[in-house]
Design an enzyme around this catalytic site. Structure first.
Site, PDB file in Angstrom:
ATOM      1  N   LYS A 160     -18.239  62.899 -92.075  1.00 38.62           N
ATOM      2  CA  LYS A 160     -17.209  61.961 -92.544  1.00 38.62           C
ATOM      3  C   LYS A 160     -17.135  61.940 -94.071  1.00 38.62           C
ATOM      4  O   LYS A 160     -16.052  62.025 -94.654  1.00 38.62           O
ATOM      5  CB  LYS A 160     -17.509  60.544 -92.015  1.00 38.62           C
ATOM      6  CG  LYS A 160     -17.539  60.424 -90.512  1.00 38.62           C
ATOM      7  CD  LYS A 160     -17.740  58.998 -90.059  1.00 38.62           C
ATOM      8  CE  LYS A 160     -19.085  58.419 -90.477  1.00 38.62           C
ATOM      9  NZ  LYS A 160     -20.222  59.123 -89.853  1.00 38.62           N
ATOM     10  N   ARG A 244      -3.131  68.370 -76.883  1.00 43.30           N
ATOM     11  CA  ARG A 244      -2.547  69.449 -77.686  1.00 43.30           C
ATOM     12  C   ARG A 244      -1.081  69.189 -78.046  1.00 43.30           C
ATOM     13  O   ARG A 244      -0.494  69.914 -78.839  1.00 43.30           O
ATOM     14  CB  ARG A 244      -2.682  70.778 -76.934  1.00 43.30           C
ATOM     15  CG  ARG A 244      -4.128  71.154 -76.665  1.00 43.30           C
ATOM     16  CD  ARG A 244      -4.256  72.482 -75.955  1.00 43.30           C
ATOM     17  NE  ARG A 244      -3.762  73.587 -76.773  1.00 43.30           N
ATOM     18  CZ  ARG A 244      -3.790  74.859 -76.371  1.00 43.30           C
ATOM     19  NH1 ARG A 244      -4.271  75.160 -75.175  1.00 43.30           N
ATOM     20  NH2 ARG A 244      -3.330  75.819 -77.157  1.00 43.30           N
TER      21      ARG A 244
END
Length: 313
Positions: A160, A244
């Site tokens: 992160k 997707r």
């Protein structure tokens, strides 16, 4: 102790203290609503909300000026007998000596500002709403990417902070690393800030703590930011199915508010910063009314219908 101190609000809004020597750090404000006590200053105290900050504007002030001294003492005493957090005079109006004396006796802070009453009330309500908003603390990184508040979450060590550092190098702004304080301003708005102690610092494993403001300049940091989008980083697993197309939005919830959330699988070679930028821009585009996934679906449907028509001929 719950609430926010009068001293903190006075400092934020640059208020003058007329009751000199009074300790206003211990006086607490617990409601974001305010009150203009026109009826109370005329002697009507039914349904008086004493827990609100009391605002004196031109109308109330000119009314008080026309009262005789005995009437003033009576009204001021009744008014200031209540447990009022503080009284604020607007437009540089100065409370008279009697008001100051009775307020000091009753330990009610009296403050003043030069701003117009309506403008000041709006700003005060906003500041109090922010200070008194429900707050939680979560593990994550908050970055301003093209004006969109991007909250990056994931397990410790997943990358992160590295993603945030790359975003900063690409011209975006860090709000907080590791610890994010989230406040619910209203039913639609969440604001993220950093704890004072870790503000503008990033921890990079193997290097240690770096000061983003010092290294990259003041344009690379930001004090607070609304949270518009959540990116959850997770280890890529072959057996997992990942979205997707993006036709259906997924959400995560903080303090009862839903925020759009994308799960991003991590694999070697994936440029997280570029993906985060694309996610932020795509989210902004959706807010402006254009959804690329829906446009692709529309084109596919139109193409299928066209083929059906041609076959029918």
């Amino acid at each position: 102790m719950e609430g926010v101190s009068v001293a903190k609000i006075a400092k934020k809004l640059q208020l003058n203290l007329y009751t000199e020597g009074m300790d206003i750090k211990k006086r607490r404000i617990r409601l974001s609503d305010v009150n203009r006590p026109a009826l109370q200053l005329s002697g009507y105290f039914e349904h008086f909300e004493q827990s609100r900050v009391q605002i004196i504007g031109t109308v109330e002030y000119t009314y008080l000026e026309h009262l005789e001294e005995d009437r003033k003492i009576d009204i001021y005493t009744q008014f200031l007998d209540y447990d009022i957090p503080c009284v604020i005079f607007c437009r540089d109006l100065k409370p008279d000596d009697i008001f100051i004396r009775i307020a000091t006796e009753k330990n009610v802070p009296v403050l003043g500002t030069g701003r117009s009453t309506s403008e000041f009330m709006a700003e005060l309500i906003y500041v109090l709403s922010e200070e008194l908003a429900p707050c939680i603390t979560i593990h994550g990184v908050l970055v301003d990417v093209y004006g969109e508040g991007l909250l990056i979450m994931g397990e410790s060590g997943i990358g992160k902070s590295e993603a945030a550092l790359e975003l900063i190098k690409r011209g975006h702004r860090l709000v907080t690393d590791d610890v994010v304080e989230i406040r619910k301003i209203n039913e639609h708005t969440l604001v993220g800030t950093s704890p004072d102690i870790t503000r503008y610092f990033i921890e990079l494993r193997g290097i240690g703590i770096i000061d983003v403001k010092t290294l990259f300049g003041v344009e690379s940091v930001k004090e607070k930011q609304t949270i518009d989008l959540v990116i959850k980083l997770e280890d890529w697993k072959k057996e997992n199915e990942y979205d997707r197309l993006g036709l259906e939005e997924e959400y995560t919830e903080f303090l009862g508010n839903k925020v759009v959330c994308h799960s991003l699988p991590i694999r070697p070679g994936r440029n997280l910063a570029v993906i985060c930028e694309a996610a932020a821009v795509n989210h902004r585009q959706k807010k402006m009314g254009y959804n690329a996934a829906q446009e692709l679906y529309r084109r596919v449907q139109a193409n299928l219908n066209k083929k059906d028509d041609e076959d029918a001929e």
